[in-house]
Design a protein around this motif. Structure first.
Motif, short mmCIF file in Angstrom:
data_model
loop_
_atom_site.label_atom_id
_atom_site.label_comp_id
_atom_site.label_asym_id
_atom_site.label_seq_id
_atom_site.Cartn_x
_atom_site.Cartn_y
_atom_site.Cartn_z
N ALA A 1 30.93 75.86 -5.43
CA ALA A 1 29.85 76.59 -4.74
C ALA A 1 30.17 78.08 -4.65
O ALA A 1 29.29 78.93 -4.88
N THR A 2 31.40 78.40 -4.34
CA THR A 2 31.83 79.80 -4.23
C THR A 2 31.71 80.51 -5.56
O THR A 2 31.23 81.66 -5.63
N GLN B 1 27.96 81.08 -6.55
CA GLN B 1 27.30 82.12 -5.75
C GLN B 1 27.63 83.53 -6.21
O GLN B 1 26.98 84.49 -5.79
N GLN B 2 28.60 83.66 -7.09
CA GLN B 2 28.97 84.99 -7.60
C GLN B 2 28.22 85.37 -8.87
O GLN B 2 28.42 86.45 -9.40
N THR C 1 19.91 78.28 -4.40
CA THR C 1 20.91 77.88 -3.41
C THR C 1 21.64 76.63 -3.85
O THR C 1 21.01 75.61 -4.19
N PHE C 2 22.94 76.69 -3.86
CA PHE C 2 23.79 75.57 -4.28
C PHE C 2 23.53 74.34 -3.41
O PHE C 2 23.49 74.42 -2.19
N THR D 1 20.60 72.69 -7.40
CA THR D 1 20.22 73.65 -6.37
C THR D 1 19.11 73.09 -5.49
O THR D 1 18.42 72.12 -5.86
#
Length: 357
Positions: A8-9, A12-13, A19-20, A39
């Protein structure tokens, strides 16, 4: 949960507006780790962690993938679309020095681990050749990310080094196939010799054309080639031979019972018809004459690599049990034998389909 939090981290980059929600793991790869990102908005992505132990030039792998997909996109050819990070790079290095890239998931698409019909084999031939044709005009600034990847002399050098350091037990277990590899060395040099003599030109090639690296739609029409990590300079024979190695094996690649292994001639014929339908006008008679031996050579290379890794105590490929790589090597060497048995038919069929002065 730890892996999910990490994925997830990473996700998000990248530059997405979604949205995960969760992920699924793709399990077919020998080398890299690939995940399907789900998502909240029901838009999916493919997140890949590149094995930097295998790919020493991992950033160059990304470079090649981006260059080729952009080239294809400009021509209106459907291909993978990669997503940049929020810092406008196409790859991300995490705290553990792993390299990641993200691409859009093509909806209503599927892959196969095994060919299930003549039509799928034909479609695979069409799309592999289409990739070769559409990249033939690319001004080649691709990096050689895996030097000597399909080089028989190099693979034999690795094999000989492994023999020196291998344990007595593993050598004894593998003796039949060690002898087979050495006995067939001269014949397997034919393609390499043709390349060195410039009888076969080098061009952009995929270099890993197993059936699971082709994306199909729900009607079994081939969409595009995927898993472009090995795209670099090569010859068409690499892609043709490697595709048939996987498409025509009547057993799974790691099937331990060699009596289940044969070379499916129907799939061979259908793949070859599709392949030469799209490519025949782009290759010479001399190039076509080396297509038959390429099936043996590419299968032999894979067998030799599995055998070498077994002798090296399984440092390269993912394995599920101690004899896994030996089973794979046995499987592929047996397939080489089966292909040899069909050599006259293979040669005559290719001559008939190519049929050019």
């Amino acid at each position: 949960m730890e892996l999910e939090k990490k994925i997830a981290t990473i996700f998000q980059q990248f530059q997405t507006e979604h949205t995960f929600k969760g992920f699924k793991t793709f399990n077919s790869g020998h080398i890299n780790d690939t995940f399907l990102i789900l998502t909240q908005e029901k838009v999916s992505y493919v997140l890949q962690r590149i094995n930097t132990t295998v790919f020493k030039k991992a950033t160059d792998v990304i470079h090649n993938k981006i260059k080729i997909t952009q080239h294809l996109s400009k021509k209106g050819i459907q291909t993978i679309h990669f997503i940049p990070t929020k810092e406008s790079n196409y790859s991300l290095i995490d705290d553990d020095n792993h390299l990641w890239n993200l691409s859009e998931f093509i909806e209503n698409s599927q892959t196969y681990l095994k060919v299930e019909s003549n039509d799928i084999a034909y479609q695979a031939g069409l799309i592999t050749a289409e990739f070769l044709v559409q990249t033939s005009d690319y001004e080649n600034d691709l990096v050689e990310t895996l030097p000597n990847f399909h080089s028989i002399p190099f693979r034999f050098q690795e094999f000989q080094e492994a023999l020196v350091s291998a344990s007595k037990t593993r050598k004894q277990q593998a003796q039949k196939w060690i002898d087979f590899a050495l006995a067939n060395k001269k014949e397997m040099m034919v393609l390499e010799h043709a390349i060195n003599q410039k009888e076969i030109p080098l061009r952009v090639t995929h270099n890993d054309t197993k059936i699971s690296n082709i994306l199909f739609d729900t009607n079994n029409k081939a969409i595009c080639m995927i898993d472009l990590d090995t795209v670099m300079k090569g010859c068409i024979h690499f892609d043709y031979g490697d595709a048939l190695r996987t498409i025509c094996n009547t057993a799974n690649e790691d099937e331990p019972n060699v009596y289940n292994i044969n070379f499916n001639l129907d799939y061979f014929k259908n793949y070859t018809e599709g392949f030469l339908k799209n490519l025949a006008d782009n290759i010479s008679k001399q190039e076509a004459s080396y297509l038959p031996i390429s099936i043996q050579v590419m299968t032999f290379i894979m067998a030799l690599r599995f055998l070498t890794d077994y002798l090296n105590n399984d440092v390269y490929y993912k394995t599920k049990h101690p004899e896994h790589n030996l089973d794979r090597a046995s499987n592929q060497f047996t397939l080489v034998e089966k292909i040899k048995e069909q050599k006259p038919f293979i040669e005559n069929f290719i001559k008939t389909i190519y049929n050019k002065p």
